[in-house]
Structures are given as structure tokens and as C-alpha cells.
Scaffold this motif. Structure first.
Motif: not given
Length: 216
Positions: A45-46, A122-127, A160-161, A191-197
Motif C-alpha cells: 500500500i502506498r 503512513a502514520p506508523t513507521f517500523i524499523v 509497504c516494505p 528493512i523498514n515498513i510503512a504501516l497504516g489504514h
């Protein structure tokens, strides 16, 4: 419906302690179909809404992540969930500076466009960081990544990775970001991930079935 198969039941007593029962859960019917459907319908998702991921959703996703298999069960990764807008914005600013004069493939190629955000807003960013000295750590990180992607999709969220940010965050000049995130010095970002609705429902890109060969 799920069927519980008792793999083995060993009842004995040693110093008054009983061997715990070992259970395997086998999914059938609609549950099995839901699992396969979740795998086949997940998309990158972008486009995201402004709605933040809830604490309960994060709890489920992170529990799924730490239940991923890892070599010798070393769990050789560190995961950081960033919802602080200032940190997310700082990472984006550093990417824009890093990107100057460079050419990228995919969505990062649009970095010159006004309002571009490498995390797709995205409102959440995962590392996810992996242990440098562990030869299998990047594989462990990939397994945790997939659990995050699938569990988020099961909750109706989008992911989205983000591989483009890996060299940026591992660059010496950005060590302060990793220190801020309390990532140990003997780890590096994998790797990082964008996360949200999600705010889109993209079609599946072509899949290459000829990449699979069955040897009998």
C-alpha cells in the motif's frame, strides 16, 4: 472451524512434574480459506489515511512478529515502532537530502515531486534491525517482516516494505537516528515498513509461476 490433533501425550511423573501436552492446530473450512486468502490478497500500500494504528492492533502485529521462526530461536532482530511525527518527518527530510542527484526505481523515483514522502505518509513507521555478526539474522528479519505484513492485512491495515531507506539509515552520518531508536551498535537496519489504514486497493502485479520448479 479448527481441529485439534493431539500429536503426542506422554503422561509420566518425575519429581512430581508432568510432561505438558503437545498440540498441533490444523485449520479447516472457512478458517483455512481465510488464511490462504490473506496471503493471496495482501498488497503493498502506498496511499494511507491519517488514522493512526491503534495500540491493540499494534499489540497483535508485534506478537505476530515475535512469533516468527528464527535460526536456533535466537530472535536476532530488534524492532522499533515509530509513531512520533517529528522522527518520521526527520527521516523523510534526510532521505530527500540523500536522494539529491540520485536515480531510483519504483515510487522513490518521484522524490522530486512536491510533498513527496518516502513512507507514503503512513502514520506508523517500523524499523527492523538485524545482528551484524549473525549470518542468519537477515533471514530472521525477513521472516518477522512477513508476519508483520500478513497480520496487518488480516486486521484491515496496509503495509509497504521500504528497502530504499536501508542504506540511508545505516550510513554513519545517520547513526544518531539509530541511537535515538535505541538500536544497538552491533545491529544494522535490514528493512523498514510503512504501516497504516489503506487509502487504496491496488491490483496484484504479475506473478511469475515459472519461477517454481517441482523436482520429482
Amino acid at each position: 472451524m479448527k481441529k485439534i490433533i493431539m500429536m503426542s501425550v506422554i503422561a509420566f511423573s518425575i519429581l512430581g512434574c508432568a510432561e505438558p501436552k503437545i498440540e498441533q492446530v490444523v485449520y479447516e473450512g472457512t478458517n483455512k480459506e481465510a488464511i490462504i486468502d490473506n496471503i493471496l490478497t495482501r498488497r503493498a500500500i502506498r496511499k494511507f489515511t491519517d488514522q493512526q494504528v491503534s495500540e491493540s492492533q499494534l499489540d497483535t502485529i508485534m506478537k505476530s512478529a515475535i512469533y516468527a521462526p528464527s535460526g536456533l530461536n535466537k530472535q536476532s532482530w530488534e524492532i522499533r515502532v515509530v509513531q512520533n511525527p517529528s522522527i518520521i518527518e526527520e527521516v523523510n527530510k534526510r532521505f530527500l537530502k540523500y536522494a539529491e542527484g540520485r536515480e531510483f526505481q519504483g515510487s522513490a523515483a518521484r522524490y522530486r515531486e512536491p510533498g513527496f514522502n518516502v513512507m507514503h505518509h503512513a502514520p506508523t513507521f517500523i524499523v527492523i534491525a538485524s545482528e551484524k555478526a549473525n549470518a542468519y539474522s537477515k533471514l530472521d528479519a525477513g521472516l518477522a517482516l512477513q508476519n508483520i505484513l500478513l497480520s496487518a492485512h488480516a486486521l484491515g491495515l496496509g503495509t509497504c516494505p521500504l528497502g530504499t531507506l536501508v542504506p540511508l539509515l545505516n550510513a554513519p552520518e545517520n547513526a544518531d537516528i539509530l541511537k535515538l531508536l535505541n538500536i544497538p551498535e552491533d545491529y544494522e537496519v535490514s528493512i523498514n515498513i510503512a504501516l497504516g489504514h489503506p487509502a487504496e486497493s491496488p491490483e496484484a502485479p504479475i506473478r511469475y509461476s515459472n519461477k517454481v520448479k517441482v523436482i520429482r
